[in-house]
Design an enzyme around this catalytic site. Structure first.
Site: not given
Ligand code: ASP
Length: 311
Positions: A205-206, A177, A231
């Site tokens: 999924r979010v 991310t 997340g």
């Molecule tokens: N935080 C992001 C998610 O859960 C994943 C990530 O940080 O790469 O979608």
């Protein structure tokens, strides 16, 4: 107008252990971080706004296949790419967020358009796509987002129920991310975050990245924060807002508040990851509780750093 200004960026936190990546790959990551840093910093230097700087930095990271955002986003359980992004202005508390979108080259710009050109904060899925089309966004083909390594990561777990952080697996498969936080010459701060989410995710999924307060937050009273990590835990910990609250209600400094949240509160509930944060004086904090985090910052006082591992 003679204030310190600063920009910090991240490209994901995870199992980034020294020696696992080839020196060539490492150099590619550092070059990509540097490129995004310079793009955002140039805007601050030319008296641009923190909002413009974080958007430009995140766009540069989205355009790089090395990170799990925009081009190079991870695969969902159905073999598609579903992206999430958000952006927030610390001066006005205006925010825009988007989730479960496909084919959009720069999700962070769509999040900003939602903030500026709709009456809403958060649009998702088909409706968000219709909004993008009404603004004449072009839709890229799935090939644009394809990355061989990301495909291989998905193949390894696609027949299982598991889903995972794309940058928290063994081998040389750590991507992440992306996010940026900035403090401009006026002392206004902003934060932006963008992601493809987790490999093999399903059922719409979010994660935390598009959720204002969880993965992204900015408030001129306190700080601007962009998170990366597991997340589900960052949502439950309302992590970005928690950093702001510790500053506002408990009077902690940026560094202390950010560290308290990442090195204690997130760990206590079983989460892993990190964040980048800036306050209105241009101070920066970048704590993470994983082995590493792709990260960089640059300030008007000549400080510059581009790092991957813990030191
Ligand atoms: N935080 C992001 C998610 O859960 C994943 C990530 O940080 O790469 O979608």
């Amino acid at each position: 107008m003679n204030k310190k200004y600063a920009l910090a960026i991240h490209g994901g936190a995870g199992t980034l252990v020294k020696g696992l990546m080839t020196p060539k790959k490492e150099a590619q990551y550092k070059a990509a971080l540097n490129n995004a840093l310079e793009k955002g910093y140039a805007i601050l230097e030319n008296k641009g706004s923190a909002m413009d700087a974080v958007e430009a930095a995140v766009k540069a990271l989205e355009d790089s296949p090395l990170f799990n955002a925009g081009k190079g986003s991870v695969f969902t359980n159905e073999g598609t790419h579903e992206m999430d992004a958000s952006i927030m202005d610390g001066k006005t508390l205006a925010a825009g967020a988007v989730s479960l979108i496909t084919g959009i080259k720069n999700p962070v710009s769509l999040a900003r358009d939602i903030m500026e050109k709709s009456d809403h904060v958060f649009l998702a899925g088909e409706g968000a796509m219709r909004f993008a089309k009404s603004l004449d966004y072009s839709i890229e083909s799935p090939e644009y987002f394809y990355d061989a390594l990301r495909y291989q990561q998905w193949q390894e777990i696609k027949d299982s129920d598991s889903f995972q952080l794309d940058h928290s697996v063994k081998k040389d498969s750590k991507f992440g991310t992306v996010g940026a936080v900035a403090c401009d010459k006026n002392g206004t701060i902003a934060a932006a975050t963008s992601t493809g989410g987790m490999t093999n995710k399903r059922w719409g999924r979010v994660g935390d990245s598009p959720m204002i307060g969880a993965g992204n937050y900015a408030n001129n009273k306190t700080c601007a924060v962009s998170c990366t990590g597991s997340g589900e835990f960052f949502i439950r910990g309302v992590v970005a807002y928690d950093v702001s609250c510790l500053m506002e209600y408990k009077g902690l400094s940026l560094k202390k508040a950010a560290s308290e949240v990442i090195n204690k509160r997130v760990l206590d509930i079983g989460g892993d990851g990190g964040l980048i944060a800036v306050d209105t004086n241009g101070n920066i904090a970048m704590p993470f509780n994983t082995e590493g985090m792709y990260r960089a910052y640059k300030t008007s006082e000549g400080e510059i750093e581009v790092k991957i591992y813990k030191e």
